[in-house]
Write an enzyme that holds these catalytic residues in place. Structure first.
Site, short mmCIF file in Angstrom:
data_model
loop_
_atom_site.label_atom_id
_atom_site.label_comp_id
_atom_site.label_asym_id
_atom_site.label_seq_id
_atom_site.Cartn_x
_atom_site.Cartn_y
_atom_site.Cartn_z
N CYS A 65 0.82 -1.21 0.00
CA CYS A 65 0.00 0.00 0.00
C CYS A 65 0.86 1.27 0.00
O CYS A 65 2.08 1.22 0.13
CB CYS A 65 -0.92 0.00 1.20
SG CYS A 65 -0.04 0.21 2.76
N ALA A 68 3.00 1.84 2.99
CA ALA A 68 4.21 0.99 2.97
C ALA A 68 5.32 1.67 2.17
O ALA A 68 6.49 1.64 2.55
CB ALA A 68 3.89 -0.38 2.39
N HIS A 198 6.06 6.49 -2.36
CA HIS A 198 7.41 7.00 -2.68
C HIS A 198 7.32 8.47 -3.04
O HIS A 198 8.10 9.29 -2.57
CB HIS A 198 8.01 6.27 -3.89
CG HIS A 198 8.12 4.79 -3.74
ND1 HIS A 198 8.08 3.94 -4.82
CD2 HIS A 198 8.28 4.01 -2.64
CE1 HIS A 198 8.21 2.69 -4.40
NE2 HIS A 198 8.32 2.71 -3.09
#
Ligand code: CFM
Length: 545
Positions: A65, A68, A198
């Site tokens: 996800c 994460a 990210h």
């Protein structure tokens, strides 16, 4: 008696693709067909793949996800910042030391990685709001540890109930005075995968930390190593090699990193990007704001390591560095070649499949190639089209509702600190020699024609692929490990490296050759069949028959 597994010698990639899609309802098959590509990349053309789109519900994806990607991947490996998870305890517990990103607390000994920080949200917080609890947790952390920074991560419920974590962070930063506090809106559902996390992490790290420390750093040939997370100690090995060459790493994003590394990253003269997928945003922003050019490097594989070191040396263009790099390569290579030559007769001709999140499905093909092994199928869980086809497709990427959800920062050149590290003429001279800046060609040009490239592979397709193509090794993550091994195929985790590593650099290559040789040549896989599968004539009969 065990029998050697039968190989499907003559398989056509189109047949395999058809087999993978056969079971699906028409609509699902149509969607998946665009994410399963038979590689025909040649010369200047690469085929188009669909990537970075929503997973089909219920298909058992390998993805993770957004939380994460933000908390675990980008911020997880940094040691002297307290990462506080605002959410139910599970989100923090399952992101607690599970990625095998190693750390060295260094001379100051400051390391919060062994801790698990969470606001431990309860039903009442969901109903009445969790902002007060969050502020209290920040205060408690500050009183206990007095860290340089506290970062806050939103989990799904935080977004759903609307806690304003950014205001809490701002207020607490002001109140505490000497502790940087900022937050990430990285709710798990925010994007289609961890890739969104990210991007969110890159934006906040760049806005809240990069450029905070303007002190000149000692050392020559200053670089940032972007997208290296020190899994299994990879970063330690890369640091060793860089240091030996006389190259100074100002910052690593974010393996074994510190607050000061992020804060000083703008003092480097070159950004080297390992994992393009997770960090290319920072590389671009660093160039726009401070004038630091970036190049793609790869320290997975001994030859790739040597190539990357030469590329860094060529950029600085100093004969002293060029000679030093050559001396280091000459010194390191004999040990690598000795092990490689020893395993080669046993590994040559074997086949591999690689399904990892982003970069690794590409990078590890170099290591397998060094062992004479061929990658017959590979793919990313969550990478974008540019990681498959190359960065030239970026202007043509479709901006859908999901990607629009993630903020794009408008970055401008810093009025005081922007300084191009090379003149236009110097850059052009390098480019004329074939040197490439800001360039990543993606996985497709490096893979054989006819190999299968599959985006967002799922459990069903993974098992089907193994059954049909019978690779000698399958590489993915823990969720796939045992289902694949039950099919009699060795499985190597390329996220966490099982308990192994490092696999980067020269020492890493040696470790990898030995590990893969051990796995693909173990006899144990031929004993995987139950007796009734081995000798079907031993069928049971009922007494009355
Ligand atoms: Fe980059 Fe990574 Fe990867 Fe990645 Fe990851 Fe990872 Fe990975 Mo697991 S940052 S994209 S989000 S190289 S955790 S260290 S192994 S999926 S291929």
């Amino acid at each position: 008696m065990a029998t050697a597994k039968k190989k499907l010698v003559q398989w056509e990639p189109t047949d395999i693709k058809k087999e993978l899609l056969k079971k699906y309802p028409a609509k699902v098959a149509r969607k998946r067909a665009k994410q399963i590509l038979i590689n025909e990349a040649q010369e200047n053309t690469t085929p188009e793949i669909t990537a970075n789109v929503r997973t089909i519900p219920g298909i058992i994806t390998m993805r993770g996800c957004t939380y994460a990607g933000c908390k675990g991947v980008i911020m997880g490996p940094t040691r002297d910042i307290v990462n506080l998870v605002h959410g139910p305890i599970g989100c923090s517990f399952y992101a607690w030391l599970t990625r095998r990103n190693q750390t060295d607390a260094g001379p100051d000994g400051e390391n919060y990685m062994p801790y698990c920080f969470s606001t431990d949200m309860q039903d009442s917080d969901i109903i009445f709001g969790g902002e007060k609890k969050l502020a209290a947790a920040i205060q408690e952390i500050y009183d206990l540890f007095h860290p340089k920074a506290i970062t806050i991560f939103a989990t799904c419920p935080v977004g759903l109930i609307g806690d304003d974590i950014h205001t809490v962070a701002r207020n607490m930063k002001e109140k505490l005075g000497d502790c940087n506090v900022f937050a990430f809106s990285c709710e798990g559902y925010k994007g289609v995968s961890q890739s969104a996390g990210h991007h969110i992490a890159n934006n906040q790290v760049f806005s809240h930390m990069v450029g905070e420390n303007n002190e000149e750093k000692a050392g020559e040939y200053k670089i940032n190593l972007l997208g290296e997370y020190n899994i299994g100690g990879d970063g330690f090995e890369i640091d060793r090699v860089l240091k030996k060459c006389g190259i100074t790493t100002i910052s690593t994003f974010s393996g074994n990193s510190t607050y000061d590394q992020f804060a000083s990253a703008h003092m480097a003269d070159l950004s080297c990007v390992m994992c393009h997928r997770s960090i290319n945003y920072v590389a671009d922003m660093m160039e726009t704001k401070f004038g630091i050019p970036w190049i793609k490097v790869n320290f997975i594989g001994a030859k790739s390591t040597a190539k990357s070191l030469r590329k860094i040396a060529e950029y600085f263009g100093d004969q002293k560095l060029i000679d030093r790099v050559e001396a280091v390569i000459a010194e390191e290579m004999p040990a690598v070649d000795a092990v490689r030559n020893e395993v080669l007769p046993r590994t040559t001709g074997k086949t591999a499949m690689l399904f990892v999140g982003g970069s690794r499905a590409h990078h590890y093909q170099d290591l397998f190639a060094e062992m004479g092994m061929k990658t017959v199928s590979a793919g990313y869980e969550f990478a974008h089209r540019d990681d498959y086809e190359g960065r030239q497709v970026i202007p043509y990427l479709k901006v859908d509702a999901d990607s629009r959800n993630i903020e794009e920062l408008e970055i401008e050149a810093d009025p005081e600190r922007y300084s191009p590290r090379k003149t236009e003429a110097e850059l052009q001279a390098l480019e004329a020699k074939g040197y490439k800046f800001k360039e990543y060609d993606g996985i497709l040009p490096d893979m054989d024609k006819g190999s299968l490239v599959i985006d967002d592979l799922n459990q069903y397709e993974a098992e089907k692929l193994v059954e049909l193509m019978k690779p000698d090794i399958f590489c993915a993550g823990i969720k796939e490990k045992f289902s694949i091994q039950k099919l009699g195929i060795p499985m190597k985790q390329l996220h966490s490296y099982d308990s192994g590593g490092p696999y980067a650099g020269f020492v890493g290559a040696v470790n990898f050759y030995k590990e893969i040789d051990r796995l693909v040549n173990s006899k144990v896989w031929s004993y995987m069949k139950a007796p009734w599968q081995e000798s079907p004539e031993l069928s049971a009969t009922y007494v009355w028959e």
